[in-house]
Write a protein that holds these residues in place. Structure first.
Motif, PDB file in Angstrom:
ATOM      1  N   HIS A   1      54.813  50.097  16.754  1.00 42.21           N
ATOM      2  CA  HIS A   1      55.736  49.627  16.265  1.00 42.21           C
ATOM      3  C   HIS A   1      55.025  48.047  16.111  1.00 42.21           C
ATOM      4  CE1 HIS A   1      57.975  51.775  19.494  1.00 42.21           C
ATOM      5  NE2 HIS A   1      56.954  52.265  20.333  1.00 42.21           N
ATOM      6  N   MET A   2      56.369  47.697  15.725  1.00 43.75           N
ATOM      7  CA  MET A   2      55.136  45.649  15.207  1.00 43.75           C
ATOM      8  C   MET A   2      55.687  45.236  15.954  1.00 43.75           C
ATOM      9  SD  MET A   2      53.934  47.080  12.165  1.00 43.75           S
ATOM     10  CE  MET A   2      53.882  45.585  11.734  1.00 43.75           C
ATOM     11  N   LEU A   3      54.437  44.040  16.297  1.00 43.39           N
ATOM     12  CA  LEU A   3      55.043  43.143  16.947  1.00 43.39           C
ATOM     13  C   LEU A   3      54.805  42.019  16.235  1.00 43.39           C
ATOM     14  CD1 LEU A   3      55.165  41.236  19.639  1.00 43.39           C
ATOM     15  CD2 LEU A   3      53.228  42.104  20.702  1.00 43.39           C
ATOM     16  N   MET A   4      55.827  40.819  15.702  1.00 41.70           N
ATOM     17  CA  MET A   4      55.565  39.904  14.745  1.00 41.70           C
ATOM     18  C   MET A   4      55.993  38.181  15.727  1.00 41.70           C
ATOM     19  SD  MET A   4      57.679  41.984  11.835  1.00 41.70           S
ATOM     20  CE  MET A   4      56.902  40.479  10.431  1.00 41.70           C
ATOM     21  N   PHE A   5      55.004  37.193  14.409  1.00 42.70           N
ATOM     22  CA  PHE A   5      56.115  35.756  15.527  1.00 42.70           C
ATOM     23  C   PHE A   5      56.650  35.451  13.865  1.00 42.70           C
ATOM     24  CE2 PHE A   5      52.816  37.111  17.953  1.00 42.70           C
ATOM     25  CZ  PHE A   5      52.813  36.582  18.992  1.00 42.70           C
ATOM     26  N   PRO A   6      57.552  35.928  13.576  1.00 39.87           N
ATOM     27  CA  PRO A   6      58.316  35.472  12.326  1.00 39.87           C
ATOM     28  C   PRO A   6      57.552  34.221  11.359  1.00 39.87           C
ATOM     29  CG  PRO A   6      59.828  36.511  13.589  1.00 39.87           C
ATOM     30  CD  PRO A   6      58.932  35.482  14.694  1.00 39.87           C
ATOM     31  N   ALA A   7      57.552  32.491  12.685  1.00 42.05           N
ATOM     32  CA  ALA A   7      57.312  31.425  12.171  1.00 42.05           C
ATOM     33  C   ALA A   7      56.528  31.750  12.019  1.00 42.05           C
ATOM     34  CB  ALA A   7      57.693  31.037  13.457  1.00 42.05           C
ATOM     35  N   GLY A   8      55.452  32.982  11.412  1.00 46.65           N
ATOM     36  CA  GLY A   8      53.909  32.293  11.098  1.00 46.65           C
ATOM     37  C   GLY A   8      52.646  31.370  12.053  1.00 46.65           C
ATOM     38  N   LEU A   9      52.899  30.435  12.137  1.00 42.97           N
ATOM     39  CA  LEU A   9      52.359  29.287  12.391  1.00 42.97           C
ATOM     40  C   LEU A   9      53.138  29.172  13.797  1.00 42.97           C
ATOM     41  CD1 LEU A   9      51.811  26.825   9.727  1.00 42.97           C
ATOM     42  CD2 LEU A   9      50.755  28.747   9.891  1.00 42.97           C
ATOM     43  N   CYS A  10      52.168  29.057  14.854  1.00 45.46           N
ATOM     44  CA  CYS A  10      52.695  28.518  16.373  1.00 45.46           C
ATOM     45  C   CYS A  10      53.569  26.493  16.213  1.00 45.46           C
ATOM     46  CB  CYS A  10      51.880  27.798  17.692  1.00 45.46           C
ATOM     47  SG  CYS A  10      51.146  26.900  16.883  1.00 45.46           S
ATOM     48  N   SER A  11      53.976  27.012  17.190  1.00 44.81           N
ATOM     49  CA  SER A  11      55.922  25.784  17.255  1.00 44.81           C
ATOM     50  C   SER A  11      54.844  24.080  17.084  1.00 44.81           C
ATOM     51  CB  SER A  11      55.929  26.132  19.048  1.00 44.81           C
ATOM     52  OG  SER A  11      56.320  27.318  19.272  1.00 44.81           O
ATOM     53  N   ARG A  12      56.094  23.676  16.966  1.00 47.02           N
ATOM     54  CA  ARG A  12      55.886  21.965  16.506  1.00 47.02           C
ATOM     55  C   ARG A  12      56.917  21.041  18.063  1.00 47.02           C
ATOM     56  NH1 ARG A  12      51.810  24.815  14.423  1.00 47.02           N
ATOM     57  NH2 ARG A  12      50.831  23.410  12.943  1.00 47.02           N
ATOM     58  N   ARG A  13      56.549  20.190  18.019  1.00 43.49           N
ATOM     59  CA  ARG A  13      57.927  19.317  18.208  1.00 43.49           C
ATOM     60  C   ARG A  13      58.534  18.667  17.327  1.00 43.49           C
ATOM     61  NH1 ARG A  13      54.758  16.053  21.300  1.00 43.49           N
ATOM     62  NH2 ARG A  13      55.566  16.241  23.198  1.00 43.49           N
ATOM     63  N   ILE A  14      59.343  19.720  17.574  1.00 46.32           N
ATOM     64  CA  ILE A  14      60.652  18.693  16.398  1.00 46.32           C
ATOM     65  C   ILE A  14      61.797  18.049  17.170  1.00 46.32           C
ATOM     66  CG2 ILE A  14      62.128  19.629  14.580  1.00 46.32           C
ATOM     67  CD1 ILE A  14      60.771  22.556  14.477  1.00 46.32           C
ATOM     68  N   LYS A  15      62.001  17.156  17.178  1.00 46.01           N
ATOM     69  CA  LYS A  15      63.389  16.407  17.352  1.00 46.01           C
ATOM     70  C   LYS A  15      62.769  15.996  19.041  1.00 46.01           C
ATOM     71  CE  LYS A  15      66.591  16.819  13.786  1.00 46.01           C
ATOM     72  NZ  LYS A  15      67.991  17.001  12.904  1.00 46.01           N
ATOM     73  N   GLY A  16      62.160  15.691  19.196  1.00 43.99           N
ATOM     74  CA  GLY A  16      61.538  15.833  20.761  1.00 43.99           C
ATOM     75  C   GLY A  16      61.867  17.210  21.727  1.00 43.99           C
ATOM     76  N   ARG A  17      62.017  18.382  20.998  1.00 48.22           N
ATOM     77  CA  ARG A  17      61.716  19.466  21.814  1.00 48.22           C
ATOM     78  C   ARG A  17      60.571  20.383  21.025  1.00 48.22           C
ATOM     79  NH1 ARG A  17      66.085  23.724  21.030  1.00 48.22           N
ATOM     80  NH2 ARG A  17      66.508  23.684  18.354  1.00 48.22           N
ATOM     81  N   ILE A  18      59.620  21.417  21.884  1.00 51.83           N
ATOM     82  CA  ILE A  18      58.736  22.243  20.824  1.00 51.83           C
ATOM     83  C   ILE A  18      59.896  23.679  21.234  1.00 51.83           C
ATOM     84  CG2 ILE A  18      56.651  23.781  22.178  1.00 51.83           C
ATOM     85  CD1 ILE A  18      56.880  21.234  22.296  1.00 51.83           C
ATOM     86  N   HIS A  19      59.549  23.301  19.267  1.00 50.27           N
ATOM     87  CA  HIS A  19      60.746  24.761  18.846  1.00 50.27           C
ATOM     88  C   HIS A  19      59.972  25.620  17.227  1.00 50.27           C
ATOM     89  CE1 HIS A  19      63.580  26.700  16.711  1.00 50.27           C
ATOM     90  NE2 HIS A  19      64.840  26.781  17.938  1.00 50.27           N
ATOM     91  N   ASP A  20      59.417  26.720  17.244  1.00 46.09           N
ATOM     92  CA  ASP A  20      58.841  26.957  15.934  1.00 46.09           C
ATOM     93  C   ASP A  20      59.747  26.594  14.636  1.00 46.09           C
ATOM     94  OD1 ASP A  20      57.595  28.634  17.605  1.00 46.09           O
ATOM     95  OD2 ASP A  20      58.297  30.604  16.055  1.00 46.09           O
ATOM     96  N   ILE A  21      58.769  26.650  13.454  1.00 49.63           N
ATOM     97  CA  ILE A  21      59.332  26.955  12.284  1.00 49.63           C
ATOM     98  C   ILE A  21      60.125  27.710  11.573  1.00 49.63           C
ATOM     99  CG2 ILE A  21      57.198  24.631  11.677  1.00 49.63           C
ATOM    100  CD1 ILE A  21      56.552  26.816  10.295  1.00 49.63           C
ATOM    101  N   PRO A  22      61.073  27.226  10.790  1.00 45.31           N
ATOM    102  CA  PRO A  22      61.936  27.858  10.496  1.00 45.31           C
ATOM    103  C   PRO A  22      61.175  29.523  10.728  1.00 45.31           C
ATOM    104  CG  PRO A  22      62.525  25.971   9.309  1.00 45.31           C
ATOM    105  CD  PRO A  22      61.370  26.109   9.818  1.00 45.31           C
ATOM    106  N   TRP A  23      62.005  30.316  10.881  1.00 41.47           N
ATOM    107  CA  TRP A  23      61.538  32.170  10.668  1.00 41.47           C
ATOM    108  C   TRP A  23      61.464  32.380   9.151  1.00 41.47           C
ATOM    109  CZ3 TRP A  23      62.816  35.849  15.524  1.00 41.47           C
ATOM    110  CH2 TRP A  23      62.553  35.183  16.597  1.00 41.47           C
ATOM    111  N   THR A  24      60.581  34.005   8.798  1.00 42.26           N
ATOM    112  CA  THR A  24      60.661  33.861   7.617  1.00 42.26           C
ATOM    113  C   THR A  24      61.674  35.001   7.857  1.00 42.26           C
ATOM    114  OG1 THR A  24      58.789  35.421   8.135  1.00 42.26           O
ATOM    115  CG2 THR A  24      58.057  33.026   6.325  1.00 42.26           C
ATOM    116  N   LYS A  25      62.415  35.778   6.614  1.00 41.95           N
ATOM    117  CA  LYS A  25      62.974  36.760   6.318  1.00 41.95           C
ATOM    118  C   LYS A  25      62.282  38.088   6.970  1.00 41.95           C
ATOM    119  CE  LYS A  25      63.620  37.084   1.634  1.00 41.95           C
ATOM    120  NZ  LYS A  25      64.991  36.335   0.145  1.00 41.95           N
TER     121      LYS A  25
END
Length: 274
Positions: free
Chosen positions: A158-182
């Protein structure tokens, strides 16, 4: 890789990454790096648990960090004996211990039958390395990246992935991943793997997010914030984290009605709806 009492060695890592240029790094900087990555504490842990690898080592980490994991939707984890392989994808709020925690949960459920796609620096952790397919995130993308991804999806793991690659950032005041890769969509469809969405609740310090955003505004290409991830890990000890597991999304879902990038965003949205 052999575990020693000084397994993590900043001087050696710099030399491996920079070659002869490493000798120009000021001593004060290397001393600061040893401090910020908690070299002494991490090496003590690695030495104490040197006889453990894989899932057992991940569970040692969870205990060491005194993490309490509250799991919701455990019934959505597919049966380990159903004869199918899955792609587990999660947001990446912490950049370290979220991966450890999810690896411990998924690994225990599937008897260690999974692999991570991870930052290649994590290959310096002998207990973790057997579970990893490394991705170079500290410099130019490795020429071997496509082959490593192919090997992972073409395996019986099985594969375990974090599609953002990098850890979350604070974006417009909320903690959220950068865009996920495909990639996770592309390969899951190619190898007929259903995708299991997972949401990991947690966040790093304000300092971390401010540093990441300032670095971005200044146009600094090197991921400075990454240097502080171990320090952030130690700030998150003794805490409770909620892991929400969603229902598997059949690979046939990802048809021509959307682009692969749009499908990646679709799954990302599903994760944040959990």
């Amino acid at each position: 890789m052999e575990v020693t009492e000084n397994t993590i060695d900043i001087d050696k890592i710099l030399k491996d990454k920079m070659g002869d240029k490493a000798r120009y790094v000021p001593g004060v900087l290397t001393r600061w790096l040893r401090h910020i990555i908690h070299q002494k504490e991490v090496n003590a842990f690695l030495w104490e648990h040197k006889d453990h690898i894989g899932v057992e080592w991940l569970e040692d980490c969870v205990k060491y960090l005194d993490m309490t994991l509250k799991i919701e939707g455990a019934e959505n984890l597919p049966d380990k004996n159903d004869g199918k392989l899955y792609t587990f994808v999660s947001n990446h709020p912490l950049g370290g211990i979220d991966g450890v925690a999810l690896g411990a949960v998924i690994g225990k459920h599937y008897d260690g039958n999974f692999r991570y796609l991870v930052n290649d620096l994590l290959m310096n952790l002998p207990g973790l390395a057997p579970l990893c397919i490394p991705i170079n995130k500290t410099g130019h993308q490795s020429r071997n990246f496509p082959a490593m991804v192919e090997a992972g999806f073409n395996s019986d793991n099985h594969m375990l992935m974090f599609p953002a690659g990098l850890c979350s950032r604070r974006i417009k005041g909320r903690i959220h991943d950068i865009p996920w890769t495909k990639t996770f969509v592309t390969k899951s469809v190619e190898y007929h793997r259903d995708i299991v969405p997972i949401h990991f609740g947690g966040q790093n310090s304000n300092f971390f997010y401010n540093l990441a955003n300032i670095s971005k505004r200044l146009g600094i290409k090197f991921n400075i914030a990454m240097l502080f991830l171990v320090d952030e890990m130690y700030k998150n000890v003794h805490k409770e984290f909620t892991i929400k597991i969603g229902k598997p999304i059949p690979w046939q879902t990802f048809d021509k009605s959307k682009t692969l990038k749009q499908w990646a965003l679709y799954v990302e949205d599903k994760v944040y709806e959990l």
